[in-house]
Design a protein around this motif. Structure first.
Motif, PDB file in Angstrom:
ATOM      1  N   PRO A   1       0.810  -1.224   0.000  1.00 42.84           N
ATOM      2  CA  PRO A   1       0.000   0.000   0.000  1.00 42.84           C
ATOM      3  C   PRO A   1       0.841   1.272   0.000  1.00 42.84           C
ATOM      4  O   PRO A   1       1.983   1.283   0.462  1.00 42.84           O
ATOM      5  CB  PRO A   1      -0.804  -0.115   1.301  1.00 42.84           C
ATOM      6  N   ASP A   2       0.237   2.331  -0.537  1.00 40.19           N
ATOM      7  CA  ASP A   2       0.772   3.690  -0.418  1.00 40.19           C
ATOM      8  C   ASP A   2      -0.122   4.444   0.568  1.00 40.19           C
ATOM      9  O   ASP A   2      -1.343   4.449   0.413  1.00 40.19           O
ATOM     10  CB  ASP A   2       0.767   4.406  -1.772  1.00 40.19           C
ATOM     11  N   ALA A   3       0.467   5.066   1.564  1.00 41.51           N
ATOM     12  CA  ALA A   3      -0.309   5.753   2.603  1.00 41.51           C
ATOM     13  C   ALA A   3      -0.361   7.252   2.342  1.00 41.51           C
ATOM     14  O   ALA A   3       0.613   7.862   1.908  1.00 41.51           O
ATOM     15  CB  ALA A   3       0.290   5.477   3.979  1.00 41.51           C
ATOM     16  N   THR A   4      -1.531   7.839   2.598  1.00 44.30           N
ATOM     17  CA  THR A   4      -1.712   9.295   2.529  1.00 44.30           C
ATOM     18  C   THR A   4      -2.563   9.738   3.715  1.00 44.30           C
ATOM     19  O   THR A   4      -3.451   9.009   4.158  1.00 44.30           O
ATOM     20  CB  THR A   4      -2.400   9.725   1.221  1.00 44.30           C
ATOM     21  N   ILE A   5      -2.286  10.928   4.223  1.00 43.66           N
ATOM     22  CA  ILE A   5      -3.045  11.487   5.344  1.00 43.66           C
ATOM     23  C   ILE A   5      -3.726  12.772   4.879  1.00 43.66           C
ATOM     24  O   ILE A   5      -3.095  13.641   4.277  1.00 43.66           O
ATOM     25  CB  ILE A   5      -2.144  11.776   6.553  1.00 43.66           C
ATOM     26  N   THR A   6      -5.026  12.869   5.151  1.00 41.15           N
ATOM     27  CA  THR A   6      -5.803  14.059   4.797  1.00 41.15           C
ATOM     28  C   THR A   6      -6.590  14.525   6.018  1.00 41.15           C
ATOM     29  O   THR A   6      -6.765  13.787   6.992  1.00 41.15           O
ATOM     30  CB  THR A   6      -6.774  13.766   3.647  1.00 41.15           C
TER      31      THR A   6
ATOM     32  N   ALA B   1     -11.916  17.379  15.603  1.00 40.90           N
ATOM     33  CA  ALA B   1     -10.857  17.344  14.588  1.00 40.90           C
ATOM     34  C   ALA B   1     -10.455  15.887  14.316  1.00 40.90           C
ATOM     35  O   ALA B   1     -10.484  15.038  15.214  1.00 40.90           O
ATOM     36  CB  ALA B   1      -9.653  18.138  15.046  1.00 40.90           C
ATOM     37  N   GLU B   2     -10.077  15.621  13.069  1.00 39.65           N
ATOM     38  CA  GLU B   2      -9.681  14.277  12.667  1.00 39.65           C
ATOM     39  C   GLU B   2      -8.568  14.339  11.624  1.00 39.65           C
ATOM     40  O   GLU B   2      -8.530  15.258  10.805  1.00 39.65           O
ATOM     41  CB  GLU B   2     -10.852  13.488  12.070  1.00 39.65           C
ATOM     42  N   LEU B   3      -7.701  13.346  11.666  1.00 38.70           N
ATOM     43  CA  LEU B   3      -6.777  13.059  10.579  1.00 38.70           C
ATOM     44  C   LEU B   3      -7.180  11.710   9.995  1.00 38.70           C
ATOM     45  O   LEU B   3      -7.442  10.757  10.743  1.00 38.70           O
ATOM     46  CB  LEU B   3      -5.328  13.010  11.075  1.00 38.70           C
ATOM     47  N   VAL B   4      -7.231  11.617   8.661  1.00 36.84           N
ATOM     48  CA  VAL B   4      -7.692  10.393   7.999  1.00 36.84           C
ATOM     49  C   VAL B   4      -6.538   9.827   7.185  1.00 36.84           C
ATOM     50  O   VAL B   4      -5.953  10.510   6.343  1.00 36.84           O
ATOM     51  CB  VAL B   4      -8.900  10.665   7.083  1.00 36.84           C
ATOM     52  N   CYS B   5      -6.238   8.560   7.455  1.00 36.83           N
ATOM     53  CA  CYS B   5      -5.174   7.848   6.727  1.00 36.83           C
ATOM     54  C   CYS B   5      -5.809   6.872   5.741  1.00 36.83           C
ATOM     55  O   CYS B   5      -6.678   6.086   6.108  1.00 36.83           O
ATOM     56  CB  CYS B   5      -4.274   7.102   7.706  1.00 36.83           C
TER      57      CYS B   5
END
Length: 392
Positions: A231-236, A249-253
């Motif tokens: 997998p390639d991970a990204t955080i938004t 508040a949230e961070l989504v991976c």
């Protein structure tokens, strides 16, 4: 092979012609397919006083002899012989008029040369020969292979078929690869499609086409290539701006890989997450208002059966309060209540961060002078006009 049947009158001999209605030619060819009914035509049309006495079907054997299949006599009825008993019948209930033969369930062994023998009175015997070719419709299969990105050049799918005549195999795909065909002694054909697996190939079409003269169009065996990759991970984040006091508040991976990653691991500054912040699958949820001390590097690592991928998100927090938020700070000091602006939260966050790093100092330090003990409570209110409701 036509017949002239003549009748003598007192002054003139009248001749009429009899012959085969079908097949028209003395020798014909015909094709059939296994596991279907096959009709071999044979019909003799009599004229005048001519009569068909008996009809007999034969099959020529490889040694030149004939194998009797079925016969019908105009008085004694019909008889089936040997291995053909129960497998053949006349098409018409009156085979003297229509002698076509029906093979109920055609087999490959039925291929060969057949003779329809007609015995007439008084004209004699007449025949029609039919060379029968029996096709076996192809039985085909496709064996896909699960590939992994980074593997060497290898077989991605194998297509196999058996039939008579021998089928032809081809591939329908937009991908570049190498095709190798092989024919076995048992009369089957195999086709191998090989390539170098890349993640961009995952889900691409790789269909096998089976060509055979017994099919009106090629038989398609649908297939999608499967290439697994880490997998390639990204955080938004949905928040356009992070500031002190931001709620929910949230961070989504997200992890894009195949198979889809299921395991997510979060860290903050290389260690444990801040108090009041928890990981729920691919989400990092702030269960309380954001503190200035929450800033820093958050790392998400995602894992699937092939491998793992990770990414880092540097969280910057604006120390300026949102215009709609005010903080009411109650400080109990000699019975007085003091109202302070939200900017004090920044100071409190710094104290909280410092306290977490040097907690042993707070535990070991004590004071016996109760006049200088201070209690602090932070209450968020949306409107500055409600200050009179505040109490400590």
């Amino acid at each position: 092979f036509s017949v002239l049947a003549c009748q003598q009158t007192s002054w003139l001999a009248i001749c009429v012609e009899g012959g085969f209605v079908e097949p028209a030619n003395p020798v014909t060819t015909q094709r059939s397919v296994t596991e279907t009914q096959t009709r071999l035509p044979c019909q003799y049309q009599v004229e005048g006083e001519e009569k068909v006495v008996q009809v007999t079907w034969y099959k020529e054997l490889s040694d030149g002899s004939k194998d009797q299949i079925i016969t019908a006599h105009f008085m004694d009825g019909h008889t089936e012989f040997g291995r053909y008993s129960g497998r053949v019948r006349f098409e018409n209930s009156n085979p003297i008029k229509n002698s076509a033969l029906i093979i109920l369930n055609t087999e490959q062994s039925d291929e060969g040369s057949y003779t329809c023998h007609i015995s007439t009175f008084p004209s004699g015997n007449f025949e029609r020969k039919i060379a029968l070719t029996v096709w076996i419709l192809p039985i085909s299969s496709l064996d896909p292979v699960t590939l992994v990105e980074g593997q060497s050049f290898r077989v991605a799918a194998t297509c196999r078929a058996i039939g008579h005549p021998l089928p032809i195999l081809s591939w329908d795909t937009d991908m570049s690869g190498t095709v190798q065909n092989r024919t076995s002694e048992t009369g089957s054909v195999s086709s191998y499609f090989s390539l170098h697996p890349l993640r961009s190939m995952n889900g691409k079409k790789l269909d096998c086409l089976v060509w055979h003269p017994g099919l009106e169009e090629p038989r398609r065996i649908s297939n999608r290539l499967e290439v697994q990759y880490p997998p390639d991970a990204t955080i938004t984040t949905s928040a356009s701006r992070w500031y002190v006091g931001l709620e929910k508040a949230e961070l989504v991976c997200e992890g894009r890989g195949h198979p889809k990653p299921r395991n997510f691991t979060w860290t903050w500054e290389g260690g444990a997450l801040p108090d009041g912040v928890s990981a729920v699958g691919g989400k990092l949820v702030f269960q309380r208002p954001v503190h200035l001390s929450d800033r820093g590097a958050y790392e998400c690592m995602v894992t699937n059966s092939v491998g793992r991928g990770k990414t880092e998100y540097m969280l910057n927090i604006d120390g300026k309060c949102n215009k709609a938020n005010f903080a009411y700070i109650c400080i109990g000091f000699n019975g007085e209540t003091v109202l302070l602006p939200c900017a004090l939260l920044m100071f409190l966050d710094e104290i909280r961060s410092f306290s977490r790093q040097a907690s042993f100092r707070r535990v070991n330090s004590t004071s016996t002078d109760f006049r200088f003990q201070v209690g602090i409570r932070t209450v968020f209110k949306p409107n500055f006009r409600d200050t009179h409701k505040l109490s400590c």
